[in-house]
Design a protein around this motif. Structure first.
Motif, mmCIF file in Angstrom:
data_model
loop_
_atom_site.group_PDB
_atom_site.id
_atom_site.type_symbol
_atom_site.label_atom_id
_atom_site.label_comp_id
_atom_site.label_asym_id
_atom_site.label_seq_id
_atom_site.Cartn_x
_atom_site.Cartn_y
_atom_site.Cartn_z
ATOM 1 N N LYS A 210 1.096 12.496 3.071
ATOM 2 C CA LYS A 210 0.633 11.937 4.340
ATOM 3 C C LYS A 210 -0.796 12.408 4.651
ATOM 4 N N TYR A 211 -1.676 11.450 4.840
ATOM 5 C CA TYR A 211 -3.080 11.646 5.216
ATOM 6 C C TYR A 211 -3.949 12.250 4.131
ATOM 7 N N ASP A 212 -3.434 12.478 2.953
ATOM 8 C CA ASP A 212 -4.233 13.051 1.873
ATOM 9 C C ASP A 212 -4.651 11.982 0.873
ATOM 10 N N ARG A 213 -5.802 12.189 0.282
ATOM 11 C CA ARG A 213 -6.303 11.278 -0.759
ATOM 12 C C ARG A 213 -5.630 11.604 -2.095
ATOM 13 N N ALA A 214 -5.551 10.602 -2.935
ATOM 14 C CA ALA A 214 -5.010 10.784 -4.284
ATOM 15 C C ALA A 214 -5.977 10.171 -5.281
ATOM 16 N N PHE A 215 -6.054 10.759 -6.460
ATOM 17 C CA PHE A 215 -6.878 10.228 -7.545
ATOM 18 C C PHE A 215 -5.946 9.654 -8.610
ATOM 19 N N ASP B 29 0.854 -1.183 0.000
ATOM 20 C CA ASP B 29 0.000 0.000 0.000
ATOM 21 C C ASP B 29 0.895 1.240 0.000
ATOM 22 N N VAL B 30 0.609 2.187 -0.890
ATOM 23 C CA VAL B 30 1.412 3.403 -0.979
ATOM 24 C C VAL B 30 0.518 4.633 -0.863
ATOM 25 N N GLU B 31 1.037 5.682 -0.196
ATOM 26 C CA GLU B 31 0.353 6.965 -0.084
ATOM 27 C C GLU B 31 0.860 7.859 -1.216
ATOM 28 N N LEU B 32 0.031 8.088 -2.210
ATOM 29 C CA LEU B 32 0.446 8.849 -3.378
ATOM 30 C C LEU B 32 0.131 10.335 -3.260
ATOM 31 N N GLY B 33 -0.755 10.709 -2.338
ATOM 32 C CA GLY B 33 -1.165 12.105 -2.219
ATOM 33 C C GLY B 33 -0.483 12.849 -1.093
ATOM 34 N N LYS C 238 -7.900 2.224 -0.646
ATOM 35 C CA LYS C 238 -8.550 2.229 0.665
ATOM 36 C C LYS C 238 -8.056 3.434 1.448
ATOM 37 N N ASP C 239 -8.766 3.760 2.532
ATOM 38 C CA ASP C 239 -8.430 4.957 3.296
ATOM 39 C C ASP C 239 -7.661 4.680 4.581
ATOM 40 N N LYS C 240 -7.737 3.460 5.106
ATOM 41 C CA LYS C 240 -7.009 3.113 6.331
ATOM 42 C C LYS C 240 -6.297 1.780 6.125
ATOM 43 N N HIS C 241 -5.179 1.610 6.807
ATOM 44 C CA HIS C 241 -4.412 0.374 6.669
ATOM 45 C C HIS C 241 -5.222 -0.859 7.057
ATOM 46 N N GLY C 242 -6.130 -0.731 8.000
ATOM 47 C CA GLY C 242 -6.920 -1.869 8.450
ATOM 48 C C GLY C 242 -8.093 -2.219 7.555
ATOM 49 N N ASP C 243 -8.403 -1.364 6.575
ATOM 50 C CA ASP C 243 -9.523 -1.632 5.671
ATOM 51 C C ASP C 243 -9.227 -2.834 4.777
ATOM 52 N N ALA C 244 -10.284 -3.518 4.367
ATOM 53 C CA ALA C 244 -10.148 -4.673 3.475
ATOM 54 C C ALA C 244 -9.660 -4.223 2.096
ATOM 55 N N VAL C 245 -8.910 -5.093 1.440
ATOM 56 C CA VAL C 245 -8.442 -4.839 0.078
ATOM 57 C C VAL C 245 -9.581 -5.165 -0.886
ATOM 58 N N SER C 246 -9.909 -4.221 -1.736
ATOM 59 C CA SER C 246 -10.959 -4.399 -2.731
ATOM 60 C C SER C 246 -10.372 -4.041 -4.096
ATOM 61 N N TRP C 247 -10.209 -5.044 -4.953
ATOM 62 C CA TRP C 247 -9.543 -4.850 -6.243
ATOM 63 C C TRP C 247 -10.510 -4.409 -7.329
#
Length: 103
Positions: free
Chosen positions: A19-24, A13-17, A44-53
């Motif tokens: 730290k703490y920001d959403r990316a499109f 999982d990578v944060e592209l936007g 996904k928005d949190k590390h604990g969220d399920a992976v949905s492909w």
């Protein structure tokens, strides 16, 4: 010996936007010499969220970009290489990304 087997590679999982920001993510390109490939993305928005492909998609034949639309804080990418494809490397993914707005 024999033909190459099918292969599947995933990123973390990578944060592209930032730290703490959403990316499109509007699309992404795998840096590989494999021809018979497909890609999927998970957001996904949190590390604990399920992976949905997303559904698997092939790269555009002209640009090599796998089209997608994914807005999230964390993204994960998956590359699948078809059995029998002759290839020597797959070393990175280059997303077409912009910072997404906040709600």
């Amino acid at each position: 010996e024999g033909s190459n087997m099918a292969a599947t590679l995933q990123t973390a999982d990578v944060e592209l936007g930032g730290k703490y920001d959403r990316a499109f993510v509007n699309g992404y390109r795998f840096e590989t010499d494999a021809d018979g490939i497909t890609g999927r993305i998970s957001g996904k928005d949190k590390h604990g969220d399920a992976v949905s492909w997303s559904s698997s998609a092939s790269p555009d034949t002209r640009t090599g970009l796998v089209p997608t639309r994914s807005s999230a804080r964390l993204h994960r990418f998956e590359l699948s290489v078809a059995a029998g494809d002759v290839w020597t490397h797959a070393h990175s993914v280059a997303p077409d990304v912009v910072k997404a707005g906040k709600r």
